[in-house]
Design a protein around this motif. Structure first.
Motif, PDB file in Angstrom:
ATOM      1  N   LEU A   1       0.857  -1.187   0.000  1.00  0.00           N
ATOM      2  CA  LEU A   1       0.000   0.000   0.000  1.00  0.00           C
ATOM      3  C   LEU A   1       0.895   1.239   0.000  1.00  0.00           C
ATOM      4  O   LEU A   1       1.624   1.498   0.964  1.00  0.00           O
ATOM      5  CB  LEU A   1      -0.898  -0.002   1.233  1.00  0.00           C
ATOM      6  N   ALA A   2       0.855   1.966  -1.110  1.00  0.00           N
ATOM      7  CA  ALA A   2       1.748   3.120  -1.289  1.00  0.00           C
ATOM      8  C   ALA A   2       0.966   4.428  -1.240  1.00  0.00           C
ATOM      9  O   ALA A   2      -0.246   4.461  -1.457  1.00  0.00           O
ATOM     10  CB  ALA A   2       2.490   3.004  -2.618  1.00  0.00           C
ATOM     11  N   THR A   3       1.685   5.502  -0.964  1.00  0.00           N
ATOM     12  CA  THR A   3       1.049   6.826  -0.939  1.00  0.00           C
ATOM     13  C   THR A   3       1.342   7.567  -2.237  1.00  0.00           C
ATOM     14  O   THR A   3       2.473   7.610  -2.709  1.00  0.00           O
ATOM     15  CB  THR A   3       1.534   7.650   0.275  1.00  0.00           C
ATOM     16  N   GLY A   4       0.287   8.118  -2.816  1.00  0.00           N
ATOM     17  CA  GLY A   4       0.414   8.872  -4.053  1.00  0.00           C
ATOM     18  C   GLY A   4       0.265  10.354  -3.808  1.00  0.00           C
ATOM     19  O   GLY A   4       0.454  10.851  -2.690  1.00  0.00           O
ATOM     20  N   SER A   5      -0.101  11.082  -4.840  1.00  0.00           N
ATOM     21  CA  SER A   5      -0.289  12.527  -4.707  1.00  0.00           C
ATOM     22  C   SER A   5      -1.555  12.818  -3.912  1.00  0.00           C
ATOM     23  O   SER A   5      -2.421  11.963  -3.734  1.00  0.00           O
ATOM     24  CB  SER A   5      -0.386  13.162  -6.093  1.00  0.00           C
ATOM     25  N   GLY A   6      -1.667  14.043  -3.429  1.00  0.00           N
ATOM     26  CA  GLY A   6      -2.869  14.459  -2.717  1.00  0.00           C
ATOM     27  C   GLY A   6      -2.955  13.966  -1.294  1.00  0.00           C
ATOM     28  O   GLY A   6      -4.043  13.891  -0.722  1.00  0.00           O
ATOM     29  N   THR A   7      -1.819  13.621  -0.686  1.00  0.00           N
ATOM     30  CA  THR A   7      -1.799  13.146   0.693  1.00  0.00           C
ATOM     31  C   THR A   7      -0.815  13.968   1.505  1.00  0.00           C
ATOM     32  O   THR A   7       0.090  14.619   0.966  1.00  0.00           O
ATOM     33  CB  THR A   7      -1.386  11.667   0.776  1.00  0.00           C
ATOM     34  N   LEU A   8      -0.959  13.916   2.813  1.00  0.00           N
ATOM     35  CA  LEU A   8      -0.030  14.617   3.690  1.00  0.00           C
ATOM     36  C   LEU A   8       1.374  14.032   3.571  1.00  0.00           C
ATOM     37  O   LEU A   8       2.371  14.769   3.574  1.00  0.00           O
ATOM     38  CB  LEU A   8      -0.519  14.544   5.135  1.00  0.00           C
TER      39      LEU A   8
ATOM     40  N   ALA B   1       5.091   7.850  -7.315  1.00  0.00           N
ATOM     41  CA  ALA B   1       3.783   7.214  -7.490  1.00  0.00           C
ATOM     42  C   ALA B   1       3.079   7.695  -8.754  1.00  0.00           C
ATOM     43  O   ALA B   1       2.372   6.922  -9.412  1.00  0.00           O
ATOM     44  CB  ALA B   1       2.912   7.476  -6.270  1.00  0.00           C
ATOM     45  N   ALA B   2       3.265   8.971  -9.101  1.00  0.00           N
ATOM     46  CA  ALA B   2       2.602   9.513 -10.288  1.00  0.00           C
ATOM     47  C   ALA B   2       3.043   8.779 -11.551  1.00  0.00           C
ATOM     48  O   ALA B   2       2.271   8.635 -12.505  1.00  0.00           O
ATOM     49  CB  ALA B   2       2.897  10.999 -10.421  1.00  0.00           C
ATOM     50  N   ARG B   3       4.275   8.309 -11.559  1.00  0.00           N
ATOM     51  CA  ARG B   3       4.800   7.586 -12.713  1.00  0.00           C
ATOM     52  C   ARG B   3       3.992   6.312 -12.985  1.00  0.00           C
ATOM     53  O   ARG B   3       3.886   5.857 -14.124  1.00  0.00           O
ATOM     54  CB  ARG B   3       6.263   7.206 -12.453  1.00  0.00           C
ATOM     55  N   TYR B   4       3.428   5.767 -11.934  1.00  0.00           N
ATOM     56  CA  TYR B   4       2.648   4.525 -12.070  1.00  0.00           C
ATOM     57  C   TYR B   4       1.148   4.776 -12.043  1.00  0.00           C
ATOM     58  O   TYR B   4       0.354   3.839 -11.941  1.00  0.00           O
ATOM     59  CB  TYR B   4       3.034   3.558 -10.947  1.00  0.00           C
ATOM     60  N   GLY B   5       0.758   6.045 -12.127  1.00  0.00           N
ATOM     61  CA  GLY B   5      -0.664   6.390 -12.194  1.00  0.00           C
ATOM     62  C   GLY B   5      -1.388   6.313 -10.873  1.00  0.00           C
ATOM     63  O   GLY B   5      -2.616   6.183 -10.851  1.00  0.00           O
ATOM     64  N   LEU B   6      -0.645   6.434  -9.767  1.00  0.00           N
ATOM     65  CA  LEU B   6      -1.273   6.324  -8.450  1.00  0.00           C
ATOM     66  C   LEU B   6      -1.517   7.699  -7.842  1.00  0.00           C
ATOM     67  O   LEU B   6      -0.598   8.511  -7.708  1.00  0.00           O
ATOM     68  CB  LEU B   6      -0.383   5.507  -7.501  1.00  0.00           C
ATOM     69  N   SER B   7      -2.773   7.967  -7.487  1.00  0.00           N
ATOM     70  CA  SER B   7      -3.143   9.162  -6.742  1.00  0.00           C
ATOM     71  C   SER B   7      -3.658   8.731  -5.371  1.00  0.00           C
ATOM     72  O   SER B   7      -4.184   7.637  -5.214  1.00  0.00           O
ATOM     73  CB  SER B   7      -4.236   9.952  -7.467  1.00  0.00           C
ATOM     74  N   PHE B   8      -3.493   9.594  -4.397  1.00  0.00           N
ATOM     75  CA  PHE B   8      -3.906   9.294  -3.025  1.00  0.00           C
ATOM     76  C   PHE B   8      -3.197   8.019  -2.551  1.00  0.00           C
ATOM     77  O   PHE B   8      -1.997   7.906  -2.703  1.00  0.00           O
ATOM     78  CB  PHE B   8      -5.434   9.216  -2.928  1.00  0.00           C
ATOM     79  N   THR B   9      -3.913   7.053  -2.030  1.00  0.00           N
ATOM     80  CA  THR B   9      -3.285   5.849  -1.498  1.00  0.00           C
ATOM     81  C   THR B   9      -3.861   4.623  -2.188  1.00  0.00           C
ATOM     82  O   THR B   9      -5.070   4.525  -2.388  1.00  0.00           O
ATOM     83  CB  THR B   9      -3.526   5.753   0.026  1.00  0.00           C
TER      84      THR B   9
ATOM     85  N   ALA C   1       5.324  -4.740  -6.262  1.00  0.00           N
ATOM     86  CA  ALA C   1       6.675  -4.608  -6.797  1.00  0.00           C
ATOM     87  C   ALA C   1       6.721  -4.920  -8.286  1.00  0.00           C
ATOM     88  O   ALA C   1       7.477  -4.296  -9.038  1.00  0.00           O
ATOM     89  CB  ALA C   1       7.627  -5.519  -6.031  1.00  0.00           C
ATOM     90  N   GLU C   2       5.901  -5.873  -8.735  1.00  0.00           N
ATOM     91  CA  GLU C   2       5.888  -6.235 -10.146  1.00  0.00           C
ATOM     92  C   GLU C   2       5.526  -5.048 -11.036  1.00  0.00           C
ATOM     93  O   GLU C   2       5.942  -4.983 -12.189  1.00  0.00           O
ATOM     94  CB  GLU C   2       4.892  -7.374 -10.396  1.00  0.00           C
ATOM     95  N   GLN C   3       4.767  -4.114 -10.486  1.00  0.00           N
ATOM     96  CA  GLN C   3       4.289  -2.984 -11.275  1.00  0.00           C
ATOM     97  C   GLN C   3       5.348  -1.898 -11.438  1.00  0.00           C
ATOM     98  O   GLN C   3       5.266  -1.078 -12.358  1.00  0.00           O
ATOM     99  CB  GLN C   3       3.028  -2.392 -10.620  1.00  0.00           C
ATOM    100  N   ILE C   4       6.344  -1.877 -10.571  1.00  0.00           N
ATOM    101  CA  ILE C   4       7.332  -0.801 -10.624  1.00  0.00           C
ATOM    102  C   ILE C   4       8.706  -1.284 -11.097  1.00  0.00           C
ATOM    103  O   ILE C   4       9.624  -0.478 -11.258  1.00  0.00           O
ATOM    104  CB  ILE C   4       7.488  -0.122  -9.248  1.00  0.00           C
TER     105      ILE C   4
END
Length: 262
Positions: free
Chosen positions: A165-172, A186-194, A199-202
């Protein structure tokens, strides 16, 4: 500064709610982290049970175990006849309605997504519990830490809260990472918020560093699939809340950043 958080709400007007009698009850673990620093223990009737859970607390277990804990049910809280209930904005409607029917004063706190919102939340809570001066001291400490840890944008980093569970943009956490000089990958992988980011995805475009609590199957898999990517530890207790927790979190993130050089 105008706060974006809810102001103190007076729910109902029964004599019971007005008189109180049980101090302050918190069902919000992030409020716990502020209250134990703002008030003497005698004013805190109960804290959230999450603060007595090693995997969820933002305060030391030694401190948390000095207080009575509550799961936050209306029945538990009402038996304490508190002067004020500090709860989460995610509190179920039925529980809110029960507090209102009992005439309890309530303060519902959001999860701040920016550093400024978190500073404002400290002031909101301090004002609600009559500890304005202590709140200002807390904000001043946060501000000193912010001044000491600010750095220009540098290497990319991916911050895991737990497991994958990773943290993306729009978080503290994202705001704090950016403040100390990391670019959130996280933005590189299309993740916003949480959200989940296995690991396979990155593996095709890994960050310069992974920041995580450490341990567990997900960490083992990252080490196997990303052998060239260092993984720095950020304790689980530093990823849950803002307010005073930002001080050690910013310091730790800044130390990781500084350890990477330029």
């Amino acid at each position: 500064m105008r706060s974006i958080l809810p102001l103190l709400l007076l729910a109902g007007c029964s004599p019971h709610g007005a008189a109180g009698g049980g101090g302050i009850v918190s069902t919000n673990p992030c409020a716990d982290a502020m209250l134990v620093r703002l008030l003497p223990p005698s004013r805190i009737a109960a804290i959230s049970h999450y603060s007595q859970d090693e995997g969820a607390t933002s305060i030391s277990l030694a401190v948390a175990r000095r207080f009575r804990a509550t799961a936050g049910t209306a029945e538990e809280v009402l038996t304490l006849s508190p002067d004020l209930v500090v709860a989460s904005s995610f509190t179920p409607v039925a529980t809110r309605e029960a507090f209102a029917r009992a005439g309890l004063k309530t303060l519902y706190l959001d999860a701040p997504q920016t550093i400024e919102a978190s500073r404002a939340q400290v002031r909101d809570l301090a004002r609600a519990v009559g500890a304005t001066a202590a709140g200002e001291r807390m904000v001043a400490r946060i501000d000193r830490t912010l001044a000491a840890t600010r750095a220009p944008a540098g290497p990319s980093a991916l911050l895991y809260i737990a497991g994958d569970l990773a943290t993306g943009s729009g978080t503290l956490l994202d705001a704090m990472m950016t403040h100390v000089g990391f670019r959130n990958a996280a933005a590189r992988y299309g993740l916003s918020f949480t959200g989940r980011l296995p690991a396979e995805q990155i593996v095709g475009a890994p960050p310069a560093v992974v920041i995580a609590p450490g341990g567990g199957r997900a960490a083992m898999l990252r080490r196997r699939l990303l052998p060239g990517v260092p993984e720095a530890r950020l304790p689980r207790s530093l990823v849950n809340c803002g307010g005073p927790v930002m001080v050690p979190a910013l310091r730790r993130l800044a130390a990781i950043r500084q350890g990477m050089g330029r």
